[in-house]
Scaffold this active site. Structure first.
Site, PDB file in Angstrom:
ATOM      1  N   ASN A 156      38.648  45.004  41.739  1.00  0.00           N
ATOM      2  CA  ASN A 156      38.929  46.451  41.720  1.00  0.00           C
ATOM      3  C   ASN A 156      37.735  47.302  42.154  1.00  0.00           C
ATOM      4  O   ASN A 156      37.907  48.370  42.713  1.00  0.00           O
ATOM      5  CB  ASN A 156      39.503  46.899  40.373  1.00  0.00           C
ATOM      6  CG  ASN A 156      38.598  46.614  39.213  1.00  0.00           C
ATOM      7  OD1 ASN A 156      37.783  45.692  39.258  1.00  0.00           O
ATOM      8  ND2 ASN A 156      38.704  47.395  38.161  1.00  0.00           N
ATOM      9  N   GLU A 254      33.238  41.939  30.119  1.00  0.00           N
ATOM     10  CA  GLU A 254      33.720  43.309  30.335  1.00  0.00           C
ATOM     11  C   GLU A 254      35.190  43.164  30.686  1.00  0.00           C
ATOM     12  O   GLU A 254      35.524  42.775  31.807  1.00  0.00           O
ATOM     13  CB  GLU A 254      32.904  43.954  31.458  1.00  0.00           C
ATOM     14  CG  GLU A 254      32.867  45.460  31.370  1.00  0.00           C
ATOM     15  CD  GLU A 254      34.004  46.087  32.123  1.00  0.00           C
ATOM     16  OE1 GLU A 254      35.022  46.410  31.471  1.00  0.00           O
ATOM     17  OE2 GLU A 254      33.893  46.257  33.332  1.00  0.00           O
ATOM     18  N   LEU A 255      36.082  43.431  29.716  1.00  0.00           N
ATOM     19  CA  LEU A 255      37.501  43.086  29.875  1.00  0.00           C
ATOM     20  C   LEU A 255      38.342  44.345  30.062  1.00  0.00           C
ATOM     21  O   LEU A 255      37.843  45.350  30.537  1.00  0.00           O
ATOM     22  CB  LEU A 255      37.925  42.227  28.682  1.00  0.00           C
ATOM     23  CG  LEU A 255      36.968  41.032  28.429  1.00  0.00           C
ATOM     24  CD1 LEU A 255      37.385  40.238  27.212  1.00  0.00           C
ATOM     25  CD2 LEU A 255      36.843  40.133  29.652  1.00  0.00           C
ATOM     26  N   CYS A 288      39.011  49.849  34.894  1.00  0.00           N
ATOM     27  CA  CYS A 288      39.037  49.488  33.471  1.00  0.00           C
ATOM     28  C   CYS A 288      38.868  50.701  32.561  1.00  0.00           C
ATOM     29  O   CYS A 288      39.381  50.707  31.448  1.00  0.00           O
ATOM     30  CB  CYS A 288      37.984  48.423  33.176  1.00  0.00           C
ATOM     31  SG  CYS A 288      36.334  48.877  33.704  1.00  0.00           S
TER      32      CYS A 288
HETATM   33  P1  NAD Z   1      42.862  38.288  36.416  1.00  0.00           P
HETATM   34  O1  NAD Z   1      42.151  38.248  35.136  1.00  0.00           O
HETATM   35  O2  NAD Z   1      43.794  37.168  36.744  1.00  0.00           O
HETATM   36  O3  NAD Z   1      41.804  38.377  37.574  1.00  0.00           O
HETATM   37  C1  NAD Z   1      40.674  39.203  37.463  1.00  0.00           C
HETATM   38  C2  NAD Z   1      39.521  38.474  38.145  1.00  0.00           C
HETATM   39  O4  NAD Z   1      39.194  37.305  37.411  1.00  0.00           O
HETATM   40  C3  NAD Z   1      39.899  38.010  39.549  1.00  0.00           C
HETATM   41  O5  NAD Z   1      38.911  38.429  40.436  1.00  0.00           O
HETATM   42  C4  NAD Z   1      39.965  36.503  39.462  1.00  0.00           C
HETATM   43  O6  NAD Z   1      39.440  35.870  40.605  1.00  0.00           O
HETATM   44  C5  NAD Z   1      39.104  36.183  38.276  1.00  0.00           C
HETATM   45  N1  NAD Z   1      39.582  34.996  37.590  1.00  0.00           N
HETATM   46  C6  NAD Z   1      40.850  34.683  37.281  1.00  0.00           C
HETATM   47  N2  NAD Z   1      40.896  33.498  36.641  1.00  0.00           N
HETATM   48  C7  NAD Z   1      39.620  33.049  36.565  1.00  0.00           C
HETATM   49  C8  NAD Z   1      38.993  31.892  36.022  1.00  0.00           C
HETATM   50  N3  NAD Z   1      39.707  30.936  35.401  1.00  0.00           N
HETATM   51  N4  NAD Z   1      37.658  31.774  36.120  1.00  0.00           N
HETATM   52  C9  NAD Z   1      36.919  32.734  36.720  1.00  0.00           C
HETATM   53  N5  NAD Z   1      37.439  33.848  37.241  1.00  0.00           N
HETATM   54  C10 NAD Z   1      38.778  34.014  37.171  1.00  0.00           C
HETATM   55  O7  NAD Z   1      43.618  39.656  36.554  1.00  0.00           O
HETATM   56  P2  NAD Z   1      44.501  40.242  37.757  1.00  0.00           P
HETATM   57  O8  NAD Z   1      45.926  39.845  37.569  1.00  0.00           O
HETATM   58  O9  NAD Z   1      43.860  39.997  39.077  1.00  0.00           O
HETATM   59  O10 NAD Z   1      44.337  41.768  37.428  1.00  0.00           O
HETATM   60  C11 NAD Z   1      45.156  42.417  36.516  1.00  0.00           C
HETATM   61  C12 NAD Z   1      44.558  42.548  35.152  1.00  0.00           C
HETATM   62  O11 NAD Z   1      43.183  42.217  35.146  1.00  0.00           O
HETATM   63  C13 NAD Z   1      44.630  43.964  34.684  1.00  0.00           C
HETATM   64  O12 NAD Z   1      45.711  44.157  33.839  1.00  0.00           O
HETATM   65  C14 NAD Z   1      43.315  44.190  33.988  1.00  0.00           C
HETATM   66  O13 NAD Z   1      43.475  43.985  32.613  1.00  0.00           O
HETATM   67  C15 NAD Z   1      42.421  43.113  34.417  1.00  0.00           C
HETATM   68  N6  NAD Z   1      41.276  43.514  35.201  1.00  0.00           N
HETATM   69  C16 NAD Z   1      40.281  44.200  34.589  1.00  0.00           C
HETATM   70  C17 NAD Z   1      39.188  44.576  35.303  1.00  0.00           C
HETATM   71  C18 NAD Z   1      38.078  45.348  34.693  1.00  0.00           C
HETATM   72  O14 NAD Z   1      37.364  46.023  35.401  1.00  0.00           O
HETATM   73  N7  NAD Z   1      37.844  45.247  33.402  1.00  0.00           N
HETATM   74  C19 NAD Z   1      39.110  44.272  36.642  1.00  0.00           C
HETATM   75  C20 NAD Z   1      40.143  43.566  37.253  1.00  0.00           C
HETATM   76  C21 NAD Z   1      41.226  43.174  36.504  1.00  0.00           C
END
Ligand code: NAD
Length: 482
Positions: A156, A254-255, A288
């Site tokens: 993002n 940072e979730l 976020c």
């Molecule tokens: P996601 O958690 O599947 O992916 C977020 C990021 O985590 C991606 O870049 C992905 O490559 C990475 N990721 C996923 N599985 C991983 C693993 N096993 N090990 C290491 N990295 C991994 O989420 P999404 O479906 O892409 O995004 C939607 C949700 O994610 C949203 O509802 C939001 O809660 C959350 N999100 C939060 C932030 C934030 O800035 N806090 C940023 C992006 C997404």
């Protein structure tokens, strides 16, 4: 492997000082504004991950032994190199994420500024002496770099979230293996290219993309890695924190967030509406700390809800490369589905749709800016992070009612309030359970401020001096008189 969009170029791994574009397996980067395939990206194999680990270990030996001034010089030169190529990088970012070009330019500049700020702040560090005691030559607390870091960043803010982790870690002397998001790899690749150009020693930064679970599992299990940093969803963060915990390694998480905005009846409503439209439209709501749950006091409820829905609904959506686009698409068809499901659920449970509530009938993942009013507590959107262009606007009567609803989710990251009274500003700042509180505005992230959440929004801080400390480990040195 072919490049589909010549302007975008080819994503690559950066392992032990070498750029690798071809590996046995590959994935695709898609432009969310058009659905076009931008490029293939290489998927790191276990041997690339292993090489990145040994490289990070030797990189740490070199980098941690360099003087902070020398490290700062390289980081400052990288910042200059980022600015040299900022227009190209910003266009790559908009191609892969869809957001307006002006926002991409600002994010690229933020990466340069992060490198400079962290480099300078790290040079200010000194040992903390304890009070003198008889029989002791000296007693002091020293902070040392913790060791090689594994950092995982989402799509993002495809450059700055990875850059914030990396700049903090580098500044204090750590090496870093970064996994940016596979959906948006080029934005962060530009930052690593600038460091490489600026003369960063080999192994100090390695960059991997591929299968996220495979990369994180292998990295976190390795004895080389001493700290884990992640930004992304709570579900994934919990898994990575558990894996780090099993190895007795600290992590910073940072979730997600689900930020409440309490609008009191003494607030400047027009100003609150204007700022809210900009904050909600940013990154199509995929932030976020995005405002998500508006709680508006009775007397100003109708004026706020109607004014906000009118202004938010009037935004011009489009490809971020078009100069008149005010809001871009969401990242993927899956995000589009998730956003729409939350809206349909809320409406089915009795919410009033003031604007939006539908996908746009055009290519790309565009969802109309959406405002839901009078949303019942049982609607999923009241608890689940929307991560899209949806805002809830509900009413409240008393300060206590507002606080109890504001704090009533698993998340505790950002929270906001608008009021004309300093007394109310102070009371609500105390009462909101959040890592960052914004009063009469949405500015809660600065170079020198800590960013982080509580409860299911994570733990630890990124950014500011607190963010540097995330990559340091403490040593106490007691020297007695010989
Ligand atoms: P996601 O958690 O599947 O992916 C977020 C990021 O985590 C991606 O870049 C992905 O490559 C990475 N990721 C996923 N599985 C991983 C693993 N096993 N090990 C290491 N990295 C991994 O989420 P999404 O479906 O892409 O995004 C939607 C949700 O994610 C949203 O509802 C939001 O809660 C959350 N999100 C939060 C932030 C934030 O800035 N806090 C940023 C992006 C997404």
């Amino acid at each position: 492997m072919t490049t589909q969009n010549p302007e975008y170029g080819r994503p690559a791994l950066f392992v032990d000082g070498k750029w690798i574009t071809d590996t046995p397996r590959s994935g695709e980067v898609i432009n969310p504004a058009t659905g076009e395939v931008l490029a293939s990206f290489p998927i790191a194999e276990p041997e690339h991950i292993e090489l990145a680990l040994s490289s990070a270990l030797s990189g740490f030996e070199v980098w941690s032994n360099m003087a902070p001034d020398a490290r700062a010089r390289i980081m400052n030169n990288a910042a200059a190199a980022i600015r040299e190529k900022s227009e190209e990088s910003a266009r790559h970012m908009t191609l892969e994420l869809g957001k307006p070009l002006a926002d991409s330019r600002a994010e690229v500049e933020n990466c340069a500024a992060l490198l400079e700020w962290c480099a300078k702040a790290a040079t200010e560090q000194q040992d903390r002496p304890l009070d003198a005691r008889p029989g002791f030559e000296s007693l002091k607390v020293r902070k040392e770099p913790i060791g090689p870091v594994a950092a995982f960043a989402p799509w993002n803010f495809p450059a700055s979230l990875a850059a914030r982790k990396m700049a903090s870690a580098l500044a204090v002397g750590c090496s870093v293996i970064v996994k940016p998001a596979e959906e948006t790899p080029m934005s962060f690749i530009a930052i690593v290219k600038a460091l490489d150009f600026a003369g960063l020693p080999r192994g100090v930064v390695n960059l991997l993309i591929g299968d996220p679970a495979q990369i994180s599992t292998q990295l976190i299990a390795s004895p080389v890695i001493r700290k884990v940093a992640f930004t992304g969803s709570t579900t994934v963060g919990q898994k990575l924190a558990a894996m780090a915990g099993a190895e007795a390694k600290p992590s910073v998480m940072e979730l997600g967030g689900h930020a409440p905005v309490v609008v009191f009846d003494d607030a400047d409503i027009d100003r609150a509406i204007g700022l809210s439209v900009v904050a909600k439209a940013r990154n199509a709501g995929q932030v976020c700390v995005a405002p998500t749950r508006y709680l508006v006091q009775d007397d100003v409820y109708d004026a706020f809800a109607d004014g906000f829905a009118k202004a938010f609904g009037a935004l011009k959506l489009g490809d971020g490369l078009q100069p008149d686009s005010q809001m871009g698409p969401v990242l993927s068809p899956a995000r589009l589905e998730a956003v729409d499901a939350l809206v349909q659920d809320a409406v089915a449970k009795g919410a009033r749709l003031l604007t939006g509530g539908r996908r746009l009938n055009r290519p790309g993942n565009f969802y109309a800016p959406t405002v839901l009013a009078d949303v019942p507590p049982e609607a999923r959107v009241m608890q689940e992070e929307p991560f899209g262009p949806i805002a809830v606007v509900n009413r409240f009567s008393t300060f206590e009612d507002a606080v109890s609803v504001a704090n009533n989710t698993d998340f505790a990251l950002g929270a906001y309030a608008f009021t004309g009274s300093q007394e109310t500003a102070d009371r609500i700042s105390d009462a909101l359970d959040a890592g960052m509180v914004g009063i009469n505005g949405y500015s809660v992230v600065f170079l020198d401020s800590p960013l982080g959440g509580r409860r299911y929004s994570g733990f630890g801080s990124e950014g500011g001096y607190e963010g540097l400390d995330a990559y340091r480990i403490t040593k106490f040195i007691s020297q007695a008189v010989a």
